[in-house]
Design an enzyme around this catalytic site. Sequence first.
Site, PDB file in Angstrom:
ATOM      1  CB  THR A  30      -0.927   0.006   1.228  1.00  7.78           C
ATOM      2  OG1 THR A  30      -1.906  -1.010   1.036  1.00  7.78           O
ATOM      3  CG2 THR A  30      -1.651   1.330   1.385  1.00  7.78           C
ATOM      4  CG  PHE A  90       0.249   4.575   3.922  1.00  9.09           C
ATOM      5  CD1 PHE A  90      -1.011   4.696   4.491  1.00  9.09           C
ATOM      6  CD2 PHE A  90       0.858   3.330   3.934  1.00  9.09           C
ATOM      7  CE1 PHE A  90      -1.663   3.611   5.058  1.00  9.09           C
ATOM      8  CE2 PHE A  90       0.217   2.228   4.497  1.00  9.09           C
ATOM      9  CZ  PHE A  90      -1.053   2.376   5.055  1.00  9.09           C
TER      10      PHE A  90
END
Length: 598
Positions: free
Chosen positions: A190, A192
Site C-alpha cells: 500500500t 501512503f
Amino acid sequence: MTPTDESAPLADQAAVVAAYQGIEGSYSSVALEAYFTARGVALRGLGVRTFRDVATAVLGGRAEVGLLPIDNAISGTIRDSYDLLAQYELLPVVELQWRMEHQLLGRPGATLSDIREVHAHPLVLAECGRFLATLSGARVVPAEDTGEAARSVAESADASRAAIAPLEAADLHGLVSLAHTIADHPENTTRFILFCGHPCLDAVRRLEADPGSARKTSLLLSTRHERGALTQALGVLAEAGINLAKLESRPKLGKGWEVLFYLDLEGDTAEPHIAEALQRLDEHTTSLQIIGSYGVVRTPAAAPKAPAPSCASARAVAEADAQATENAAARNYPKAARSSRPQGTRVPIGYGTVVGGDEFVVIAGPCSIESREQILATSRAVVDRGARALRGGAFKPRTNPYSFQGLGWEGVALLTEAGRAVGAPVISEVMSVDQVEGLARAVDVLQIGARNMQNFDLLRAVGKTSRPVLLKRGLSASLDELLAAAEYVLAEGNPHVILCERGIRTFETATRNTLDLSAVPVLKERTHLPVVVDPSHGVGVRRWIRPLCRAAKSVGADGLMLEVHPDPPRSKSDADQALTFDDFATIMQDLQKIPWPA
Ligand code: PEP
Ligand code: MN
C-alpha cells in the site's frame, strides 16, 4: 526532555503529532510508527474516524502531519485520498510504500474452522478475496479500520469471530494469528502519503525522505472528450522523457463523458525538464492540478514475528496442532474427548479382564454361535491359548437375508454357558433396541456392529444399561463420526465404551475391507476410550490376519478381537476369515514378542 533543550537528540525532541484514520493497531498507525522510529522522530498519533478527518486535523492545526493511503497493489487507487489532497491543497512530504502482511486474527484457542465472521476494513476485505472464499460459510463484516476490527473481535467473547489486521494488532489486543499472508498476492503493497498543511512546519522536515531518494509527482488532470486528447497530453510527458508511475481514470460525476485522470510521474517539479513539461501539459488539459512532489521510501515489511524454523518452533506447531484437535474434540464430543479424562478410561468387563488397562486383551471366538459343541470347544481353545474374553454372534447382521441369521436367544444362552464354563466374560452383538434389555442381562459386553454404528436409538438404549459397549466403526464412518456415536452412549450415562477399528470400505478389493491402523494413534489422541482392532473383518482373509495382529499391538491398540472356529471352512458365517485353533496359538505366541505399550 523539554523542547527547549537544544542538545537533545532527535528522538527526544518534541513529538510530531500525526493524524491517521483508525485506532492503534490499524495499518496506518503501524506504518506511521515504523517510519517515525526509523527516522528517529518521536510520534504522537492522533487516530480519527475518516480520511476527511485526517485532512481536517492537519488543516485545523490539531496535527502537524497526516497519513493517507493512496493506493494498494491489489485493490487499486483510493480516490478519496487523492481527492482530499487535491481539494485541500495539502502538501505531500513523503510516500511510504508499505508491504501489508495481512493476518487473520482470532481469539486465543480459536481455530480456522471455528470462524463464521471476518471483520476488516472494506479495502482489506477486497485484497483477501481468495482466502475469504476458502472460509466456507464465514460472513464478512466491514469495519472502520483494521485496528477497530481487531479490537471488536478481542472485546467479544466469541471464538467464531476473526479480524484481518497486522500482527501488531494481535499483540495490542491479545489475539492470535490463525493464518498469515492471506492477501490475494504476496506483494501486497500500500502506498501512503504523509502530508502537511500549507506551509509545512519545520518539524516536518525531519520526516522528508533522504536526499537522493527517488522522487515522484502526483497530478490530477482532465482532458477534452475528444479523440486523441489523452494521447496528446501523455505525448508531452513522453517527449520530455518522463516516466509515468501511475495512470488511472474515473468519470467526472455530472460532467457527461469528461474523465478525471490520476497520474503519478517519476521526478520532481523542482527539476527544470519536469516543470517545463508540466507547463506544456497544461495546454492539453481542461484542468490540471499538481498535488506535489515527494520522496519515496520503501518501508520493509514488518519483520514477521514468527520465529525462524527450529526445534522450538516445531514444538510450538505440534502444541498448536494438539490444541486445535483438542478444541474440536471438546466441542463435538465433550464426554469422549481425551481432555475430559486425560488419564484414559479402563473398562472392566468381568472375570478380572480390563480393556484399557495394563494388559493387551485378546477377545476371541467364532463369528456366529452355531452349536453347543462349537462354542464350548472354541471357548476352551481360545482361553487356553490366552484369550481374556469370548465373542460369538447370536443375532447376525447378514448382507443377504437368506444367509444364516444366527441362533438368536438360544445362541445367547449357549454363549453365556460357555463363558461360565471357561471363566471368561462374553461379548455379543445387539442389533435392535428390543434386544437390549435381554442381552444386557445375559452377556458381559454389548457389541454394536459396524452397520449399526449410527443407529442412534440403539446407541441411546445401550447407553442406558450398565453393560460395557464395544462400538465398531461403521463401514464408511470417519473417526469423528465414530467418536460422536460413542458420545451418544456416554451421554446417556454409560461411561464404558470400547472402540473397535474393523476396517473401512475403500476402492481396494484385494482385502474384504481396508484395516485403518492409523485410526489407533488418531483415536488415542482424540479420546480417552480404549481402542481394540478387529483384523478378522478388517482383512477378511485368514492368512493375512497374523501380520496385522502384530501391527495392531505395535501401533498401540489396547487389544484385539479375532474370529476363531474349530473347522473354519464349515463356518456358517465369515468362513474365509475364521482362524484355526493353531492359527490362533501362533498369533498369541507372536504377540508375546511385541513390546507393549507401544
Ligand atoms: C462381527 O463382529 O461378527 C460383525 C458382524 O462385525 P462387523 O459389525 O464389524 O461387521
Ligand atoms: Mn463375523
